[in-house]
Design a protein around this motif. Structure first.
Motif, mmCIF file in Angstrom:
data_model
loop_
_atom_site.group_PDB
_atom_site.id
_atom_site.type_symbol
_atom_site.label_atom_id
_atom_site.label_comp_id
_atom_site.label_asym_id
_atom_site.label_seq_id
_atom_site.Cartn_x
_atom_site.Cartn_y
_atom_site.Cartn_z
ATOM 1 N N GLY A 202 0.773 -1.242 0.000
ATOM 2 C CA GLY A 202 0.000 0.000 0.000
ATOM 3 C C GLY A 202 0.805 1.294 0.000
ATOM 4 N N SER A 203 2.134 1.209 -0.054
ATOM 5 C CA SER A 203 2.924 2.447 -0.009
ATOM 6 C C SER A 203 2.717 3.340 -1.235
ATOM 7 N N ASP A 204 2.474 2.728 -2.379
ATOM 8 C CA ASP A 204 2.191 3.525 -3.581
ATOM 9 C C ASP A 204 0.951 4.383 -3.334
ATOM 10 N N TYR A 205 -0.041 3.740 -2.721
ATOM 11 C CA TYR A 205 -1.295 4.432 -2.440
ATOM 12 C C TYR A 205 -1.046 5.603 -1.481
ATOM 13 N N SER A 206 -0.219 5.375 -0.445
ATOM 14 C CA SER A 206 0.117 6.466 0.483
ATOM 15 C C SER A 206 0.713 7.643 -0.278
ATOM 16 N N ALA A 207 1.653 7.338 -1.178
ATOM 17 C CA ALA A 207 2.303 8.415 -1.941
ATOM 18 C C ALA A 207 1.271 9.174 -2.766
ATOM 19 N N ALA A 208 0.290 8.456 -3.299
ATOM 20 C CA ALA A 208 -0.756 9.105 -4.095
ATOM 21 C C ALA A 208 -1.643 9.999 -3.221
ATOM 22 N N ILE A 209 -1.893 9.570 -1.994
ATOM 23 C CA ILE A 209 -2.714 10.375 -1.078
ATOM 24 C C ILE A 209 -1.987 11.691 -0.777
ATOM 25 N N PHE A 210 -0.698 11.594 -0.447
ATOM 26 C CA PHE A 210 0.075 12.813 -0.174
ATOM 27 C C PHE A 210 0.150 13.692 -1.427
ATOM 28 N N SER A 211 0.363 13.071 -2.590
ATOM 29 C CA SER A 211 0.461 13.848 -3.831
ATOM 30 C C SER A 211 -0.825 14.629 -4.088
ATOM 31 N N ALA A 212 -1.952 13.949 -3.925
ATOM 32 C CA ALA A 212 -3.239 14.595 -4.211
ATOM 33 C C ALA A 212 -3.485 15.739 -3.234
#
Ligand code: ASP
Ligand code: MG
Length: 423
Positions: A202-212
């Motif tokens: 799920g780390s990719d998803y975390s990065a996407a949350i921060f990016s958004a």
């Protein structure tokens, strides 16, 4: 500002960490948020530890020792000054699991699992942040659990977007203006401040949350492959890199099981039109794959394989047709058993689905379905999904296979099959 995500393979040893530090330093000294996973296969090891604790297996103490030794060996090589606070900081982080392991495993298994496995990301991020500072890049370590707010669906927690976005926007811009901000992927916290994880990988998803939330200019996932390939090299000798992909195609590919990016990653960045790059940490000068709205997908046929499938054929006991009522009842049973449908096809009196063979789940599913339906099943199936298929690509994957099910839409073909010699 930009967001970089580094997975376990990129930081699996001292050389890996030094390489990652170079990639970060070549970006610059600030306005970069770095999201890291646990080092190497640490999450797998902690998962084993969590199960050992839950099952009352004393082997757990040795498992923890191994995880600790692995990290302290790396620390010893990166920090020659043994007074560096990272030694204590990491030791204290492990003490939290030690306390938990001393108690009986009275809490729910999923809750305990999350408290234990999250330590992998906490220690990796502490080590890398300390090393960046030692190497002259000012780095602010941040606990992702202060930002990623979730519900208490442990092991697969759902993000509370409003609260999460607010926290990120309130605090992180100030730190980003001062230096590199480094945080963990995979973990968040519930409203009661318990650690919750977002699901494996799920780390990719975390990065996407921060990016958004930060309206990043770009997000980059650094991998051990040159970009998004048209097949997993595990299955295919000859793979091709796809230079550009639309969000839509990226979602389709990851949904069908391409493991290069976590499937939940694309949506948040698509909503904000943030381009996503998948690049090689081994060859950081190469362009990788660009995923964006402008990108027009070059329709290279892509292949996604899933093995260990069960093909279920479900028909009503009362010889009624498969209509909405039956379908909604069937889907409710799948949902209750948390079984994800990989492909499906329905005819007048039967409904066929292919699912991952998780033995315990499938046994419960079949027993629930059997109350109202006749269920036939076949194990050891393979599922191949071909995006931008043609007859030639279908022929290529079905050599020596018996096809049990074939589902086609305009761009995607899914085939459930088994070795012909092994009926
Ligand atoms: N460390 C976690 C895992 O291995 C999260 C991730 O790597 O994305 O599942
Ligand atoms: Mg990983």
């Amino acid at each position: 500002m930009q967001v970089y995500k580094f997975g376990g393979a990129s930081i699996k040893n001292v050389e890996g960490i030094k390489n990652v530090i170079q990639i970060i330093q070549s970006y610059g000294a600030k306005n970069l948020l770095v999201v890291v996973s646990a080092m190497d296969k640490t999450t797998d090891r902690l998962q084993e530890l969590a199960f050992a604790h839950i099952n009352g297996n004393e082997h757990k103490h040795q498992l923890l020792e191994d995880v600790k030794n692995f990290h302290f060996d790396i620390i010893g090589k990166l920090f020659t000054d043994t007074n560096n606070p990272v030694y204590n900081d990491v030791a204290n982080t492990f003490v939290e699991i030690e306390w938990l392991l001393e108690e009986d495993a009275a809490d729910t298994a999923d809750y305990l699992y999350d408290q234990i496995v999250a330590v992998g990301e906490l220690v990796s991020s502490k080590i890398i942040a300390a090393y960046l500072n030692q190497q002259g890049t000012f780095c602010v370590w941040q606990d992702a659990r202060n930002y990623i707010q979730t519900d208490n669906n442990y092991r697969e927690a759902n993000v509370q977007w409003d609260k999460t976005t607010k926290e990120i926007q309130k605090h992180l811009p100030t730190y980003l203006a001062q230096g590199v901000v480094l945080t963990q992927g995979f973990i968040g916290a519930t409203s009661e401040n318990f650690t919750a994880t977002l699901g494996r990988e799920g780390s990719d998803y975390s990065a996407a949350i921060f990016s958004a939330a930060l309206d990043a200019e770009k997000m980059t996932i650094w991998k051990d492959v040159p970009g998004v390939l048209n097949a997993d090299p595990k299955w295919f000798d000859e793979t091709e890199k796809i230079p550009q992909l639309s969000y839509r195609d990226a979602i389709e590919l990851t949904y069908y099981g391409a493991t290069v990016i976590h499937p939940k990653t694309i949506k948040p960045i698509q909503n904000k039109s943030i381009p996503l790059y998948v690049r090689s940490f081994i060859h950081p000068q190469e362009a990788g794959t660009e995923i964006s709205s402008e990108a027009t997908t070059i329709p290279i046929a892509s292949f996604i394989f899933k093995v260990n499938q069960v093909l279920l054929s479900i028909s009503p006991k009362d010889f009624s047709f498969i209509i909405e009522e039956n379908l909604s009842h069937i889907f409710a049973i799948f949902h209750k058993n948390k079984v994800k449908v990989n492909t499906m096809l329905n005819s007048a009196i039967s409904f066929s689905v292919s699912v991952d063979d998780d033995e315990r789940k499938i046994a419960n599913l079949i027993s629930d379905l059997s109350e109202d339906f006749k269920v036939k099943y076949n194990k050891e199936m393979e599922l191949v999904t071909i995006r931008y298929y043609n007859q030639e690509t279908i022929d290529r994957v079905t050599v020596n296979k018996k096809v049990w099910l074939e589902v086609k839409s305009r761009n995607t073909c899914q085939i459930v099959m088994k070795n012909a010699t092994n009926p």
